[in-house]
Design an enzyme around this catalytic site. Structure first.
Site, PDB file in Angstrom:
ATOM      1  N   ARG A   1      -1.274  -4.904   3.234  1.00 41.93           N
ATOM      2  CA  ARG A   1      -1.098  -4.166   4.486  1.00 41.93           C
ATOM      3  C   ARG A   1       0.263  -4.375   5.133  1.00 41.93           C
ATOM      4  O   ARG A   1       0.850  -3.449   5.684  1.00 41.93           O
ATOM      5  CB  ARG A   1      -2.191  -4.593   5.476  1.00 41.93           C
TER       6      ARG A   1
ATOM      7  N   GLU B   1     -18.828   4.470   0.474  1.00 43.18           N
ATOM      8  CA  GLU B   1     -18.172   3.876  -0.695  1.00 43.18           C
ATOM      9  C   GLU B   1     -19.050   3.872  -1.939  1.00 43.18           C
ATOM     10  O   GLU B   1     -18.545   4.043  -3.054  1.00 43.18           O
ATOM     11  CB  GLU B   1     -17.717   2.451  -0.367  1.00 43.18           C
TER      12      GLU B   1
ATOM     13  N   ASP C   1      -6.878  -6.662  11.989  1.00 41.91           N
ATOM     14  CA  ASP C   1      -8.204  -6.054  11.800  1.00 41.91           C
ATOM     15  C   ASP C   1      -9.317  -7.093  11.791  1.00 41.91           C
ATOM     16  O   ASP C   1     -10.491  -6.752  11.936  1.00 41.91           O
ATOM     17  CB  ASP C   1      -8.242  -5.243  10.504  1.00 41.91           C
TER      18      ASP C   1
ATOM     19  N   HIS D   1      -5.525  -4.030   2.294  1.00 40.26           N
ATOM     20  CA  HIS D   1      -6.106  -4.934   3.294  1.00 40.26           C
ATOM     21  C   HIS D   1      -6.869  -6.110   2.666  1.00 40.26           C
ATOM     22  O   HIS D   1      -8.004  -6.395   3.035  1.00 40.26           O
ATOM     23  CB  HIS D   1      -7.027  -4.161   4.241  1.00 40.26           C
TER      24      HIS D   1
ATOM     25  N   ARG E   1       0.827  -1.216   0.000  1.00 36.00           N
ATOM     26  CA  ARG E   1       0.000   0.000   0.000  1.00 36.00           C
ATOM     27  C   ARG E   1       0.857   1.260   0.000  1.00 36.00           C
ATOM     28  O   ARG E   1       0.538   2.246  -0.664  1.00 36.00           O
ATOM     29  CB  ARG E   1      -0.947  -0.005   1.199  1.00 36.00           C
TER      30      ARG E   1
ATOM     31  N   PHE F   1     -14.373  -3.252   1.956  1.00 36.62           N
ATOM     32  CA  PHE F   1     -15.328  -2.151   1.841  1.00 36.62           C
ATOM     33  C   PHE F   1     -15.655  -1.822   0.388  1.00 36.62           C
ATOM     34  O   PHE F   1     -16.701  -1.226   0.101  1.00 36.62           O
ATOM     35  CB  PHE F   1     -14.791  -0.915   2.547  1.00 36.62           C
TER      36      PHE F   1
END
Length: 321
Positions: A172, A64, A122, A114, A16, A89
């Site tokens: 991540r 989103e 997470d 992620h 990322r 998401f």
């Protein structure tokens, strides 16, 4: 064939961060690029863009669906919107990505961090095991999953140069750097990273480094493993898959993703039609993850290098007998 990677344990940027830095550098040369973020700029790497180009960075909040629709509208004016959020998401905006972006053939780039168990602490709610399958199922959508920071930077430029919608995974956790600056990336092409004669391992994303490590372990046991990096899942490099199927006669795929409808399904589809050979699809076995460090989760869910080796040995033994 790309330059041979050396697994020396050198930790590079997270995927990322490599993406965010590359995008910020490239925006000087791509004046039509704008970035839309879903309130996670620190988690997607786009904080680099926010710092350098605040007038081209749009904070869309935790909305989103709206973000994807705005991106489609921006693309209709000639801009190149880059939509960034967590992979899990992005699925909230799936219908808009399907209709307003892909069906309308808008030049929108969707880049998500992620993904998979690489998401780590997470937990299951943020660990997307189905994003590659979902976006590969959308017509007109190109799907990328690069393997290291160098390849992410190259893929980011290729993505901006490509006309049409793209979904790209980043990552991540810290990564092993596999490639030097001479590495080449082309959408739709894979590379043989290690030659072998007994079996071919085809991987994408964070699993490429683990497959190379597994191949090295296998070599000490007299097993010759060919390793392929497949950073484009759609359109996939059918010619390379068929070449490997003919060379080794047995294939195994590996991905930090559900084994249903991901890289393994793509490879099996190609071989079933053109060169039927045994294919074992290795990855997350149709389950949700849990909170933990990425390497701990990789071991528990069978994605680590030793786990790949065990699966490879069992698969080879089954088909040799």
């Amino acid at each position: 064939m790309s330059s041979q990677p050396t697994l020396i344990g050198m930790s590079g940027d997270t995927l990322r961060e490599a993406f965010g830095k590359a995008l910020a550098d490239l925006m000087e040369h791509y004046p039509n690029v704008v970035v839309l973020d879903g309130d996670v700029a620190g988690g997607t790497g786009t904080h680099h863009v926010r710092s350098r180009y605040p007038d081209r960075f749009y904070q869309m909040g935790i909305a989103e669906q709206n973000m994807m629709g705005v991106a489609a509208g921006m693309a209709a004016t000639g801009l190149i919107p880059v939509v960034t959020t967590f992979a899990a998401f992005s699925l909230r905006a799936y219908e808009i990505a399907r209709l307003s972006v892909a069906y309308a053939q808008r030049n929108v780039k969707i880049v998500c961090s992620h993904p998979g168990l690489d998401t780590g602490p997470d937990g299951a709610s943020a660990q997307s095991m189905e994003d590659l399958a979902a976006f590969m199922a959308i017509p007109n959508m190109t799907v990328l999953s690069p393997a290291d920071p160098v390849e992410v930077r190259l893929a980011t430029k290729a993505m901006l140069d490509h006309q049409g919608p793209i979904y790209m995974r980043t990552g991540r956790s810290a990564t092993t750097r596999l490639f030097d600056e001479k590495h080449r990336f082309e959408i739709g092409k894979g590379q043989i990273l290690r030659s072998g004669s007994d079996i071919t391992l085809i991987a994408c994303g964070v699993q490429v480094a683990r497959c190379l490590a597994a191949a090295e372990l296998a070599s000490k046991m007299g097993i010759s493993v060919q390793v392929v990096n497949m950073p484009t899942l759609k359109p996939i490099d059918e010619a390379l898959i068929l070449q490997c199927a003919k060379e080794t006669g047995i294939l195994m795929t590996s991905e930090d993703h559900n084994t249903l409808n991901g890289l393994g399904s793509q490879v099996a589809r190609v071989t079933a039609r053109h060169c039927p050979v045994p294919v074992f699809c290795h990855g997350v076995q149709d389950t949700f993850g849990e909170s933990g460090e990425p390497e701990e989760l990789a071991e528990k869910y069978g994605l680590s290098a030793p786990s790949i080796l065990r699966q490879l040995q069992d698969f080879l033994a089954q088909h040799r007998n």
